[in-house]
Write a protein that holds these residues in place. Structure first.
Motif, PDB file in Angstrom:
ATOM      1  N   ILE A   6       6.981   4.094  13.525  1.00  0.00           N
ATOM      2  CA  ILE A   6       7.904   2.970  13.645  1.00  0.00           C
ATOM      3  C   ILE A   6       9.316   3.527  13.840  1.00  0.00           C
ATOM      4  O   ILE A   6       9.578   4.685  13.519  1.00  0.00           O
ATOM      5  N   ALA A   7      10.175   2.711  14.403  1.00  0.00           N
ATOM      6  CA  ALA A   7      11.588   3.084  14.519  1.00  0.00           C
ATOM      7  C   ALA A   7      12.397   2.048  13.756  1.00  0.00           C
ATOM      8  O   ALA A   7      12.064   0.862  13.758  1.00  0.00           O
ATOM      9  N   THR A   8      13.444   2.515  13.076  1.00  0.00           N
ATOM     10  CA  THR A   8      14.295   1.592  12.315  1.00  0.00           C
ATOM     11  C   THR A   8      15.755   1.811  12.686  1.00  0.00           C
ATOM     12  O   THR A   8      16.129   2.896  13.150  1.00  0.00           O
ATOM     13  N   ALA A   9      16.550   0.783  12.471  1.00  0.00           N
ATOM     14  CA  ALA A   9      17.992   0.887  12.666  1.00  0.00           C
ATOM     15  C   ALA A   9      18.687   0.592  11.347  1.00  0.00           C
ATOM     16  O   ALA A   9      18.332  -0.367  10.659  1.00  0.00           O
ATOM     17  N   ASN A  10      19.636   1.450  10.987  1.00  0.00           N
ATOM     18  CA  ASN A  10      20.528   1.131   9.864  1.00  0.00           C
ATOM     19  C   ASN A  10      21.916   1.642  10.214  1.00  0.00           C
ATOM     20  O   ASN A  10      22.054   2.783  10.644  1.00  0.00           O
ATOM     21  N   ASP A  11      22.898   0.760  10.089  1.00  0.00           N
ATOM     22  CA  ASP A  11      24.266   1.084  10.471  1.00  0.00           C
ATOM     23  C   ASP A  11      24.283   1.578  11.923  1.00  0.00           C
ATOM     24  O   ASP A  11      23.839   0.866  12.811  1.00  0.00           O
ATOM     25  N   THR A  12      24.747   2.819  12.186  1.00  0.00           N
ATOM     26  CA  THR A  12      24.809   3.296  13.574  1.00  0.00           C
ATOM     27  C   THR A  12      23.663   4.263  13.886  1.00  0.00           C
ATOM     28  O   THR A  12      23.662   4.932  14.914  1.00  0.00           O
ATOM     29  N   SER A  35       0.812  -1.228   0.000  1.00  0.00           N
ATOM     30  CA  SER A  35       0.000   0.000   0.000  1.00  0.00           C
ATOM     31  C   SER A  35       0.836   1.264   0.000  1.00  0.00           C
ATOM     32  O   SER A  35       0.416   2.277  -0.529  1.00  0.00           O
ATOM     33  N   SER A  36       2.026   1.253   0.597  1.00  0.00           N
ATOM     34  CA  SER A  36       2.916   2.413   0.468  1.00  0.00           C
ATOM     35  C   SER A  36       4.340   2.011   0.833  1.00  0.00           C
ATOM     36  O   SER A  36       4.570   0.959   1.424  1.00  0.00           O
ATOM     37  N   SER A  37       5.293   2.874   0.477  1.00  0.00           N
ATOM     38  CA  SER A  37       6.686   2.537   0.766  1.00  0.00           C
ATOM     39  C   SER A  37       7.526   3.804   0.871  1.00  0.00           C
ATOM     40  O   SER A  37       7.100   4.881   0.465  1.00  0.00           O
ATOM     41  N   ALA A  38       8.709   3.661   1.442  1.00  0.00           N
ATOM     42  CA  ALA A  38       9.664   4.765   1.523  1.00  0.00           C
ATOM     43  C   ALA A  38      11.050   4.152   1.403  1.00  0.00           C
ATOM     44  O   ALA A  38      11.225   2.948   1.625  1.00  0.00           O
ATOM     45  N   ALA A  39      12.025   4.971   1.056  1.00  0.00           N
ATOM     46  CA  ALA A  39      13.385   4.446   0.908  1.00  0.00           C
ATOM     47  C   ALA A  39      14.373   5.322   1.665  1.00  0.00           C
ATOM     48  O   ALA A  39      14.196   6.531   1.772  1.00  0.00           O
ATOM     49  N   LEU A  40      15.404   4.674   2.195  1.00  0.00           N
ATOM     50  CA  LEU A  40      16.520   5.393   2.811  1.00  0.00           C
ATOM     51  C   LEU A  40      17.339   6.020   1.694  1.00  0.00           C
ATOM     52  O   LEU A  40      17.679   5.343   0.731  1.00  0.00           O
ATOM     53  N   GLU A  41      17.665   7.282   1.853  1.00  0.00           N
ATOM     54  CA  GLU A  41      18.461   7.920   0.810  1.00  0.00           C
ATOM     55  C   GLU A  41      19.759   8.458   1.392  1.00  0.00           C
ATOM     56  O   GLU A  41      19.785   8.919   2.525  1.00  0.00           O
ATOM     57  N   GLY A  42      20.827   8.357   0.614  1.00  0.00           N
ATOM     58  CA  GLY A  42      22.118   8.854   1.073  1.00  0.00           C
ATOM     59  C   GLY A  42      23.238   8.120   0.370  1.00  0.00           C
ATOM     60  O   GLY A  42      23.009   7.328  -0.541  1.00  0.00           O
ATOM     61  N   LYS A  43      24.439   8.381   0.826  1.00  0.00           N
ATOM     62  CA  LYS A  43      25.595   7.768   0.187  1.00  0.00           C
ATOM     63  C   LYS A  43      25.798   6.349   0.690  1.00  0.00           C
ATOM     64  O   LYS A  43      25.417   6.000   1.796  1.00  0.00           O
ATOM     65  N   GLY A  44      26.454   5.540  -0.134  1.00  0.00           N
ATOM     66  CA  GLY A  44      26.827   4.189   0.307  1.00  0.00           C
ATOM     67  C   GLY A  44      25.675   3.219   0.195  1.00  0.00           C
ATOM     68  O   GLY A  44      24.586   3.551  -0.260  1.00  0.00           O
ATOM     69  N   GLN A  45      25.949   2.011   0.646  1.00  0.00           N
ATOM     70  CA  GLN A  45      24.922   0.964   0.601  1.00  0.00           C
ATOM     71  C   GLN A  45      24.132   0.997   1.892  1.00  0.00           C
ATOM     72  O   GLN A  45      24.552   0.465   2.911  1.00  0.00           O
ATOM     73  N   LEU A  46      22.988   1.637   1.849  1.00  0.00           N
ATOM     74  CA  LEU A  46      22.187   1.771   3.053  1.00  0.00           C
ATOM     75  C   LEU A  46      21.296   0.545   3.209  1.00  0.00           C
ATOM     76  O   LEU A  46      20.600   0.157   2.276  1.00  0.00           O
ATOM     77  N   LYS A  47      21.327  -0.029   4.406  1.00  0.00           N
ATOM     78  CA  LYS A  47      20.518  -1.222   4.655  1.00  0.00           C
ATOM     79  C   LYS A  47      19.952  -1.183   6.063  1.00  0.00           C
ATOM     80  O   LYS A  47      20.669  -0.908   7.020  1.00  0.00           O
TER      81      LYS A  47
END
Length: 260
Positions: free
Chosen positions: A187-193, A160-172
């Motif tokens: 919601i809260a998410t963790a990516n890298d630090t 129904s909907s989506s969003a993407a992390l944007e920035g340099k490098g391989q964001l996961k």
């Protein structure tokens, strides 16, 4: 095992689901019932034939329904996929066999639907809307947040909907949690630090804690009793507590762990 979840829709029993990670054997989900009056643990086993289980979560509304993220090997490539399953009716209510009896009658999970993610990358985790009717799910795949609607008794998932992390490098993304507060709109998410907060209605970022930990943020969770409190843990062996209204400093840091 590396994946464990409480079964929140089960209000009468104390129950956890544990997923196995075996490269050599068929993987399983173990239904662990704790009988606190007699201090006994009972176990039932379900076959999960599609691969190693990296994450497991249960429907808040239907105690027979769960989601797993699992590894699948195709053309020498390993993908992490996600699917929604139903356990056999007789296991929903929990039985009190002794652990020895249950090994002979292993049953298989029924596949309800795949959360189709080949276009979006590898699944890190699946989160159910905490106070919902079991129809809304968010999955984190590589750098995408995907909001799904489950339809036709969970046999079909529609994005129904989506969003993407944007920035340099391989964001996961590594992990995420859906807050039980604010009408389940955060919601809260963790990516890298980094730890980020998102509004599920607009799919926009509402707060960002950069360098929340010195190394990878491994997991996080909300305080179910206090609206703005979030805990995070990282590979820097620390556990930190945050007030999401002011994320410049953690409220408290625990440094008791010597390993991630």
């Amino acid at each position: 095992a590396r994946a464990l979840t409480p079964q929140t829709a089960e209000t009468d029993a104390i129950r956890f689901l544990v997923g196995t990670q075996s490269l050599r054997y068929d993987n399983q989900i173990h239904i662990i019932d704790f009988d606190d009056e007699n201090n006994i643990i009972n176990k039932n086993v379900l076959l999960h034939q599609v691969g190693e289980i990296w994450h497991i979560s249960t429907s808040p509304a239907d105690k027979g329904v769960l989601a797993t993220c699992y590894n699948k090997t195709s053309d020498t490539k390993v993908m992490t996929c996600a699917a929604v399953w139903r356990m056999p009716k007789e296991l929903e209510s929990g039985s009190h066999e002794s652990p020895d009896d249950s090994s002979s009658n292993t049953q298989t999970l029924e596949l309800l639907c795949h959360l189709d993610n080949t276009a979006h990358g590898n699944m890190a985790c699946v989160m159910w809307e905490p106070m919902g009717d079991g129809k809304k799910i968010i999955s984190l795949a590589d750098n995408n947040i995907l909001l799904w609607d489950l339809q036709e008794s969970s046999a079909k998932a529609v994005l129904s909907s989506s969003a993407a992390l944007e920035g340099k490098g391989q964001l996961k993304f590594t992990s995420g949690k859906w807050s039980p507060h604010h009408n389940c709109t955060q919601i809260a998410t963790a990516n890298d630090t980094t730890v980020r907060g998102w509004d599920t209605r607009s799919m926009r970022q509402i707060y960002c804690i950069e360098n929340a930990h010195g190394q990878l943020v491994r997991d996080l969770d909300f305080n179910p009793n206090k609206q703005y409190y979030l805990a995070s843990c990282g590979d820097d062996c620390k556990v930190k507590f945050w007030d999401t209204r002011n994320v410049t400093e953690p409220v408290k840091t625990l440094e008791e762990h010597s390993h991630w």
